[in-house]
Design a protein around this motif. Structure first.
Motif, mmCIF file in Angstrom:
data_model
loop_
_atom_site.group_PDB
_atom_site.id
_atom_site.type_symbol
_atom_site.label_atom_id
_atom_site.label_comp_id
_atom_site.label_asym_id
_atom_site.label_seq_id
_atom_site.Cartn_x
_atom_site.Cartn_y
_atom_site.Cartn_z
ATOM 1 N N TYR A 61 -19.090 36.883 5.224
ATOM 2 C CA TYR A 61 -19.198 35.703 4.365
ATOM 3 C C TYR A 61 -19.243 36.106 2.897
ATOM 4 O O TYR A 61 -19.894 37.091 2.529
ATOM 5 N N VAL A 62 -18.568 35.321 2.066
ATOM 6 C CA VAL A 62 -18.583 35.516 0.620
ATOM 7 C C VAL A 62 -19.123 34.233 -0.004
ATOM 8 O O VAL A 62 -18.726 33.132 0.372
ATOM 9 N N SER A 80 -15.445 28.030 -7.222
ATOM 10 C CA SER A 80 -14.490 27.940 -6.127
ATOM 11 C C SER A 80 -14.323 29.311 -5.488
ATOM 12 O O SER A 80 -14.246 30.317 -6.206
ATOM 13 N N VAL A 81 -14.275 29.334 -4.158
ATOM 14 C CA VAL A 81 -14.002 30.566 -3.417
ATOM 15 C C VAL A 81 -12.923 30.247 -2.395
ATOM 16 O O VAL A 81 -13.041 29.278 -1.642
ATOM 17 N N ASN A 86 -6.468 30.450 3.478
ATOM 18 C CA ASN A 86 -7.221 29.210 3.630
ATOM 19 C C ASN A 86 -7.242 28.440 2.317
ATOM 20 O O ASN A 86 -6.864 28.961 1.277
ATOM 21 N N ARG A 87 -7.731 27.205 2.384
ATOM 22 C CA ARG A 87 -7.897 26.392 1.176
ATOM 23 C C ARG A 87 -9.195 26.774 0.478
ATOM 24 O O ARG A 87 -10.141 27.210 1.122
ATOM 25 N N PRO A 88 -9.255 26.581 -0.833
ATOM 26 C CA PRO A 88 -10.495 26.916 -1.544
ATOM 27 C C PRO A 88 -11.619 25.939 -1.226
ATOM 28 O O PRO A 88 -11.382 24.760 -0.964
ATOM 29 N N VAL A 104 -17.714 30.934 2.005
ATOM 30 C CA VAL A 104 -16.585 30.912 2.936
ATOM 31 C C VAL A 104 -16.712 32.101 3.876
ATOM 32 O O VAL A 104 -17.310 33.125 3.526
ATOM 33 N N HIS A 105 -16.135 31.956 5.058
ATOM 34 C CA HIS A 105 -16.032 33.096 5.961
ATOM 35 C C HIS A 105 -14.703 33.763 5.677
ATOM 36 O O HIS A 105 -13.647 33.193 5.910
#
Length: 129
Positions: A61-62, A80-81, A86-88, A104-105
């Motif tokens: 995870y980040v 935003s990450v 994937n989508r942000p 996010v993973h």
């Protein structure tokens, strides 16, 4: 995997995230002000004129938080990450101190982190690959 199993896994993931958020809110003062809700170790700091984006990693995870350099007045902030492919995940609004955290993973994928305070911004490019 059928659609029912997918829905159950998504519901379980959402429940785990909600529970971890509730624990973070229920135990104020246990997390330092610098982390602002992100778990793990800080792996990057992306400074810019009006603030900085702090990036944390734990397992796959980040998490990121945009922190204003001069907190106190309400201003437009965002963080935003995005994991590659994937989508942000974005949090945007008017805040006094920080925007985020967003998590996010990413697994072993690269991530792109962005943050802004009152129009001043930073963008990481693909990092943590």
């Amino acid at each position: 995997m059928d659609s029912g199993a997918i829905r159950r896994r998504l519901a379980l993931g959402a429940a785990v995230l909600a529970a971890s958020g509730a624990l973070a809110l229920a135990a104020p003062g246990t997390a330092s002000a610098a982390t602002d809700g992100c778990a793990g170790r800080e792996v990057r700091t992306l400074p810019f004129g009006a603030g900085a984006v702090h990036v944390y990693k734990r397992g796959g995870y980040v998490c990121a938080v945009t922190v204003a350099r001069d907190p106190g007045t309400r201003r437009v902030m965002s963080v935003s990450v995005q994991a590659r492919g994937n989508r942000p995940v974005v949090e945007r609004g008017r805040f006094t101190h920080h925007a985020g955290p967003v998590t996010v993973h990413a697994g072993q994928r690269c991530v792109w982190v962005k943050g802004s305070v009152n129009g001043d911004s930073v963008s990481s490019g693909w990092i943590l690959c």
